[in-house]
Design a protein around this motif. Structure first.
Motif, mmCIF file in Angstrom:
data_model
loop_
_atom_site.group_PDB
_atom_site.id
_atom_site.type_symbol
_atom_site.label_atom_id
_atom_site.label_comp_id
_atom_site.label_asym_id
_atom_site.label_seq_id
_atom_site.Cartn_x
_atom_site.Cartn_y
_atom_site.Cartn_z
ATOM 1 N N ARG A 1 1.709 8.224 -16.109
ATOM 2 C CA ARG A 1 2.466 9.263 -15.407
ATOM 3 C C ARG A 1 1.470 10.179 -14.691
ATOM 4 N N VAL A 2 1.989 11.011 -13.823
ATOM 5 C CA VAL A 2 1.139 11.971 -13.112
ATOM 6 C C VAL A 2 1.745 13.366 -13.266
ATOM 7 N N ILE A 3 0.927 14.297 -13.686
ATOM 8 C CA ILE A 3 1.338 15.709 -13.705
ATOM 9 C C ILE A 3 0.215 16.491 -13.025
ATOM 10 N N VAL B 1 -3.600 6.777 -3.500
ATOM 11 C CA VAL B 1 -3.211 5.593 -2.735
ATOM 12 C C VAL B 1 -3.237 4.368 -3.649
ATOM 13 N N PRO B 2 -2.131 4.085 -4.328
ATOM 14 C CA PRO B 2 -2.093 2.842 -5.096
ATOM 15 C C PRO B 2 -1.851 1.632 -4.186
ATOM 16 N N PHE B 3 -2.481 0.535 -4.544
ATOM 17 C CA PHE B 3 -2.259 -0.742 -3.854
ATOM 18 C C PHE B 3 -1.698 -1.696 -4.893
ATOM 19 N N PHE B 4 -0.483 -2.160 -4.627
ATOM 20 C CA PHE B 4 0.183 -3.039 -5.591
ATOM 21 C C PHE B 4 0.014 -4.488 -5.160
ATOM 22 N N TYR B 5 -0.666 -5.244 -6.001
ATOM 23 C CA TYR B 5 -0.835 -6.675 -5.725
ATOM 24 C C TYR B 5 0.309 -7.396 -6.437
ATOM 25 N N ALA C 1 6.858 8.884 -16.416
ATOM 26 C CA ALA C 1 6.223 7.775 -17.134
ATOM 27 C C ALA C 1 6.877 6.448 -16.745
ATOM 28 N N HIS C 2 6.057 5.482 -16.411
ATOM 29 C CA HIS C 2 6.563 4.177 -15.964
ATOM 30 C C HIS C 2 5.480 3.131 -16.130
ATOM 31 N N THR C 3 5.869 1.888 -16.083
ATOM 32 C CA THR C 3 4.905 0.804 -15.940
ATOM 33 C C THR C 3 5.026 0.294 -14.510
ATOM 34 N N ASP C 4 3.984 -0.327 -13.998
ATOM 35 C CA ASP C 4 4.061 -0.852 -12.633
ATOM 36 C C ASP C 4 4.749 -2.219 -12.664
ATOM 37 N N PHE C 5 5.423 -2.533 -11.557
ATOM 38 C CA PHE C 5 6.286 -3.716 -11.561
ATOM 39 C C PHE C 5 5.504 -5.027 -11.467
ATOM 40 N N GLU D 1 -3.041 20.466 -3.845
ATOM 41 C CA GLU D 1 -2.348 19.257 -3.392
ATOM 42 C C GLU D 1 -3.128 18.042 -3.884
ATOM 43 N N ARG D 2 -2.430 17.036 -4.392
ATOM 44 C CA ARG D 2 -3.120 15.805 -4.814
ATOM 45 C C ARG D 2 -2.653 14.643 -3.936
ATOM 46 N N TYR D 3 -3.626 13.809 -3.552
ATOM 47 C CA TYR D 3 -3.308 12.613 -2.770
ATOM 48 C C TYR D 3 -3.829 11.388 -3.513
ATOM 49 N N LEU E 1 0.870 -1.163 0.000
ATOM 50 C CA LEU E 1 0.000 0.000 0.000
ATOM 51 C C LEU E 1 0.915 1.221 0.000
ATOM 52 N N ARG E 2 0.650 2.115 -0.942
ATOM 53 C CA ARG E 2 1.542 3.259 -1.064
ATOM 54 C C ARG E 2 0.721 4.533 -0.987
ATOM 55 N N LEU E 3 1.043 5.368 -0.026
ATOM 56 C CA LEU E 3 0.352 6.653 0.106
ATOM 57 C C LEU E 3 1.192 7.687 -0.626
ATOM 58 N N LEU E 4 0.535 8.531 -1.406
ATOM 59 C CA LEU E 4 1.286 9.513 -2.184
ATOM 60 C C LEU E 4 0.695 10.910 -2.030
ATOM 61 N N HIS E 5 1.590 11.880 -1.992
ATOM 62 C CA HIS E 5 1.198 13.294 -1.951
ATOM 63 C C HIS E 5 1.961 14.012 -3.055
ATOM 64 N N TYR E 6 1.213 14.632 -3.958
ATOM 65 C CA TYR E 6 1.810 15.393 -5.052
ATOM 66 C C TYR E 6 1.544 16.878 -4.838
ATOM 67 N N PRO E 7 2.545 17.642 -4.456
ATOM 68 C CA PRO E 7 2.344 19.098 -4.418
ATOM 69 C C PRO E 7 2.081 19.599 -5.840
ATOM 70 N N GLY F 1 -4.895 14.202 -12.614
ATOM 71 C CA GLY F 1 -3.499 14.359 -13.037
ATOM 72 C C GLY F 1 -2.881 13.085 -13.586
ATOM 73 N N LEU F 2 -3.585 11.961 -13.418
ATOM 74 C CA LEU F 2 -3.064 10.695 -13.951
ATOM 75 C C LEU F 2 -3.316 10.625 -15.456
ATOM 76 N N GLN F 3 -2.303 10.208 -16.195
ATOM 77 C CA GLN F 3 -2.421 10.052 -17.641
ATOM 78 C C GLN F 3 -1.886 8.680 -18.047
ATOM 79 N N LEU G 1 -4.321 -1.326 -7.913
ATOM 80 C CA LEU G 1 -5.663 -0.774 -7.658
ATOM 81 C C LEU G 1 -5.468 0.619 -7.081
ATOM 82 N N LEU G 2 -5.823 1.600 -7.851
ATOM 83 C CA LEU G 2 -5.507 2.984 -7.473
ATOM 84 C C LEU G 2 -6.733 3.741 -6.982
ATOM 85 N N LEU G 3 -6.577 4.279 -5.773
ATOM 86 C CA LEU G 3 -7.563 5.204 -5.216
ATOM 87 C C LEU G 3 -7.001 6.607 -5.389
HETATM 88 O O1 LIG Z 1 -0.800 8.636 -8.194
HETATM 89 C C1 LIG Z 1 -1.219 8.068 -9.186
HETATM 90 O O2 LIG Z 1 -2.285 8.387 -9.729
HETATM 91 C C2 LIG Z 1 -0.424 6.975 -9.832
HETATM 92 C C3 LIG Z 1 0.718 6.476 -9.000
HETATM 93 C C4 LIG Z 1 1.526 5.444 -9.719
HETATM 94 O O3 LIG Z 1 1.453 5.291 -10.895
HETATM 95 C C5 LIG Z 1 2.447 4.558 -8.963
HETATM 96 O O4 LIG Z 1 2.691 4.807 -7.766
HETATM 97 O O5 LIG Z 1 2.923 3.573 -9.553
#
Ligand SMILES: O=C(O)CCC(=O)C(=O)O
Ligand SMILES: [Fe+2]
Length: 317
Positions: free
Chosen positions: A257-259, A269-273, A198-202, A265-267, A178-184, A215-217, A207-209
């Motif tokens: 990617r996210v811009i 929460v991706p969950f990586f299975y 820009a990336h692919t997930d590993f 502020e953007r928050y 579970l990853r919490l993210l904050h984007y100023p 801002g997600l593209q 599952l992204l909340l």
């Molecule tokens: O914050 C988002 O909308 C995407 C985050 C993401 O792509 C990641 O953490 O792998």
């Protein structure tokens, strides 16, 4: 017409009627073949829990820098805890990501055999001392999303003409993050800087909340970027690199990617299975057509994950 991503109601994946389950799987198949990204509704995660997760996430990142640094993931043998702004560079060659993060995994004590044997990223979490609601909320959410991830993996198996239990060896004792993210907000004067490059997930499934900021593209097949705006009551689901390996890239692990150009502020929460670390990921027979050969050699989940961490956390430039 700008391209959009489909919304799939997955409630029927839990139906006792196999025809209803298969109908959802057909929609998953189409979405996976097209973009590797889709929204889900009917997921059964209570809205109250979702809001509590976002509230605790904001509260965590609002803490003073010193309190967050005391929870630094550098202090954790299993990569749990706080990651400072610019701590990761998801797009090779780009500027460091304009985001700060927090990593949570399954809470495992030293006596757990996986911890004792030194399995990658297995061990205890770090918990903020001044936020009493944080730990119970995050653990309840983690458990709920782990179950949802396993349900989706069954739907994914059906979508690939495999028995529903095909991925059971992967969903048993799965590793999840579970990853919490904050984007100023983006800095207008810093050219090329992104919230997440820009990336692919590993892993397997993500599952992204996301909150209401956007801002997600997502990259389409023609190289253009499709917006994946927030839609209340949904998750954005995407396929990670292991699914591309399994399916010989029939299903795509799509660049995203996210811009954050909102000025707010953007928050998120991706969950990586990520799945069972010792599970071997090799090309599925249903994805190998006559005359084709696998594009990737077999690899275990753990081997793959170690390689990916090494790539995005190489020495800061
Ligand atoms: O914050 C988002 O909308 C995407 C985050 C993401 O792509 C990641 O953490 O792998
Ligand atoms: Fe991602």
């Amino acid at each position: 017409m700008p391209q959009t991503l489909p919304v799939i109601d997955i409630a029927d994946l839990s139906s006792s009627d196999p025809v209803a389950r298969q109908q959802v799987a057909e929609k998953i198949r189409r979405a996976c073949l097209a973009h590797g990204f889709f929204y889900i509704s009917g997921h059964g995660i209570p809205q109250g829990l979702i809001e509590a997760v976002l509230d605790e996430t904001r509260a965590l990142f609002d803490q003073p820098e010193a309190a967050k640094d005391a929870l630094s993931k550098a202090l954790s043998p299993c990569n749990r805890g706080y990651e400072t702004l610019g701590g990761q560079t998801l797009q090779p060659g780009a500027l460091p990501d304009r985001k700060e993060g927090y990593y949570i995994g399954e809470e495992l004590g030293p006596r757990d055999p996986r911890v004792a044997e030194g399995w990658f990223n297995h061990g205890p979490n770090q918990w903020p001392a001044d936020l009493p609601g944080f730990r119970p909320v995050m653990m309840a959410y983690f458990a709920a999303l782990q179950t949802l991830g396993a349900t989706l993996m069954r739907g994914l198996a059906l979508s690939l003409d495999l028995p529903e239990d095909h991925f059971d060896g992967f969903t048993e004792q799965p590793m999840c993050t579970l990853r919490l993210l904050h984007y100023p907000p983006a800095q207008p004067d810093v050219e090329g800087e992104m919230g997440a490059g820009a990336h692919t997930d590993f892993g397997g499934l993500t599952l992204l909340l996301q909150d209401s900021v956007g801002g997600l593209q997502v990259q389409a097949g023609d190289g253009s970027w499709i917006e994946a705006p927030p839609m209340p009551g949904t998750y954005v689901v995407n396929l990670g690199d292991m699914i591309a390996r399994w399916t010989n890239e029939r299903y795509r692990s799509t660049l995203h990617r996210v811009i954050n150009r909102s000025g707010r502020e953007r928050y998120s929460v991706p969950f990586f299975y990520t799945g069972y670390p010792r599970h071997e990921v090799a090309c599925l027979p249903t994805c190998l057509y006559a005359g084709e050969s696998p594009k990737y050699p077999p690899i275990t989940v753990e081997e793959h994950l170690r390689a990916m961490y090494a790539r995005t956390y190489q020495a800061a430039r």
